[in-house]
Design an enzyme around this catalytic site. Structure first.
Site, PDB file in Angstrom:
ATOM      1  N   ASP A   1      33.124  42.559  33.629  1.00 19.77           N
ATOM      2  CA  ASP A   1      32.924  41.702  32.468  1.00 19.77           C
ATOM      3  C   ASP A   1      31.647  42.024  31.702  1.00 19.77           C
ATOM      4  O   ASP A   1      31.664  42.156  30.471  1.00 19.77           O
ATOM      5  CB  ASP A   1      32.875  40.233  32.895  1.00 19.77           C
ATOM      6  CG  ASP A   1      34.261  39.651  33.141  1.00 19.77           C
ATOM      7  OD1 ASP A   1      35.252  40.332  32.841  1.00 19.77           O
ATOM      8  OD2 ASP A   1      34.339  38.518  33.631  1.00 19.77           O
TER       9      ASP A   1
ATOM     10  N   HIS B   1      41.525  39.791  34.807  1.00 26.23           N
ATOM     11  CA  HIS B   1      40.140  39.401  35.013  1.00 26.23           C
ATOM     12  C   HIS B   1      39.365  40.603  35.531  1.00 26.23           C
ATOM     13  O   HIS B   1      39.935  41.652  35.859  1.00 26.23           O
ATOM     14  CB  HIS B   1      40.038  38.238  36.005  1.00 26.23           C
ATOM     15  CG  HIS B   1      40.529  36.932  35.443  1.00 26.23           C
ATOM     16  ND1 HIS B   1      39.843  36.225  34.496  1.00 26.23           N
ATOM     17  CD2 HIS B   1      41.660  36.223  35.711  1.00 26.23           C
ATOM     18  CE1 HIS B   1      40.513  35.123  34.195  1.00 26.23           C
ATOM     19  NE2 HIS B   1      41.623  35.109  34.911  1.00 26.23           N
TER      20      HIS B   1
END
Length: 416
Positions: free
Chosen positions: A181, A139
């Site tokens: 991200d 992540h």
């Protein structure tokens, strides 16, 4: 919030006429596709028959605005062929599976480019398509940690930290999942897609764009890497000019617990800051680094005498470079952002308007978040792909209504 920002009718924006296939995923891939849609591209999201593992209600899934959705089961015998029928009509494709998954599903680069040699095939991953960690789950927090970006983000130097002899600078702060991200992932994917599209339009040859979050996040540090090599940046957090180490580029609490962000770097701005804060003639000089701890303490003490609103009034209209630290909801109502229409409210959901802005071909919020499968028949007609209409067309309803915070704690699929 001003106008709702929703515009019916045909597509607008600088990417009007560009067709995008998005293979459903989570995080940076959908955000990249949303950005393309905001700029006018016709984005078709290929959703799975099963509900999203995130469980976000479609109406609140802002990353799916300005898109249409079809449902295709890629594991069904005819699933890949239906996607390839879309690919044959597309300019761009976005997928965010782990390396090798798209190939196993029959929609990898070789299959897609064989069907459409001018296609730009965008791959969004955390670790990239090769390297020792390529197949590992992850992540944002892990990608930015390894890229050397997370370690740059210091807690506010004006407040106590959880420092220890083993970690004198305290733990790094967590800027949500914005740096990895979306900054290092989505934005670099979009840049790559548009650059490769330019090449494809000129030559007729498509290609694969490998957008890895670790690469993009590392690329963001280019200027700091130069400063580090030149001895102008210390390889630790909270001690440099732009990471809270300088007392005049830091965040301070006010008397009511609100915070003020100070960015008074240039001498003229610092002079205005010192005057309005009433630091006094005996305060340490701006660049007397040996006395920075003393200067920081004096600035903190002054901010602690009034609440945030009072300090906002003091600095209003000045070039002292002091601004309030706002929550997301507070930002919605800020005078400057309201005047620009930076945030808009659509169907009860406040969200950022398309950015950046174009003088001749403005982007727009043309469609609310796509409900999975709701547009299958329409897309089959508009794209000239009748095979889609024979597949599942009903929406895949979410199993719950967990909000983004709860969803962020769920297990990510292999695409994360």
């Amino acid at each position: 919030m001003g106008d709702s920002g929703v515009h019916g009718g045909g597509a607008g924006g600088p990417l009007a006429g560009i067709r995008v296939v998005e293979l459903a995923g989570i995080g940076p891939g959908p955000f990249a596709a949303m950005l393309l849609g905001d700029l006018g591209a016709d984005v078709v999201r290929v959703d799975r028959p099963e509900p999203s593992p995130l469980g976000i209600e479609p109406a609140y899934d802002v990353a799916n605005r300005n898109k249409r959705s079809v449902v295709v089961d890629l594991k069904a015998p005819d699933g890949p062929a239906r996607v390839l029928d879309l690919v044959a009509r597309a300019d761009l494709l976005i997928e965010g599976y782990r390396p090798g998954v798209a190939e196993r599903l029959g929609v990898g680069p070789d299959a897609c480019l064989a069907r459409n040699p001018a296609l730009v095939y965008g791959r969004m991953t955390g670790w990239g398509q090769h390297g020792p960690l390529a197949a590992r789950a992850g992540h944002d927090i892990g990608y930015t940690a390894v890229a050397g970006v997370l370690g740059l983000v210091a807690p506010t130097a004006a407040a106590p930290t959880a420092a220890s002899p083993a970690d004198p600078d305290g733990p790094p702060a967590l800027p949500a999942n914005l740096l990895g991200d979306y900054a290092g992932g989505s934005l670099y994917l979009v840049v790559g897609l548009l650059a490769a599209l330019h090449h494809a339009r000129a030559t007729g040859a498509g290609q694969v764009v490998d957008a890895a979050i670790v690469d993009g996040a590392a690329h963001l540090t280019a200027v700091l890497q130069g400063l580090l090599a030149g001895g102008r940046w210390q390889d630790r957090r909270g001690v440099n000019l732009l990471d809270g180490g300088a007392p005049f580029y830091a965040v301070y609490p006010a008397a009511d617990g609100g915070h003020l962000a100070v960015g008074a770097l240039e001498p003229q701005f610092y002079a205005e800051f010192a005057r309005l804060l009433e630091l006094g003639p005996d305060a340490p000089a701006q660049w007397d680094t040996a006395r920075w701890p003393e200067l920081r303490a004096r600035i903190a003490a002054r901010f602690g005498t009034r609440d945030r609103a009072a300090w906002e009034a003091v600095f209003a209209g000045s070039d002292a470079c002091v601004e309030p630290v706002l929550t997301m909801r507070q930002a919605h109502a800020h005078e400057h952002l309201a005047s620009r229409g930076t945030y808009v409210e659509v169907d009860g959901v406040t969200q950022p308007a398309p950015a950046p802005r174009f003088s001749a071909t403005p982007g727009a919020l043309r469609r609310p978040p796509a409900r999975p499968g709701a547009d299958t028949t329409e897309v089959a007609r508009d794209w000239g792909v009748p095979s889609l209409a024979a597949g599942p067309t009903g929406p895949a309803e979410p199993t719950g209504s967990a909000g983004p915070t709860a969803a962020a704690r769920t297990t990510a699929p292999p695409t994360a």
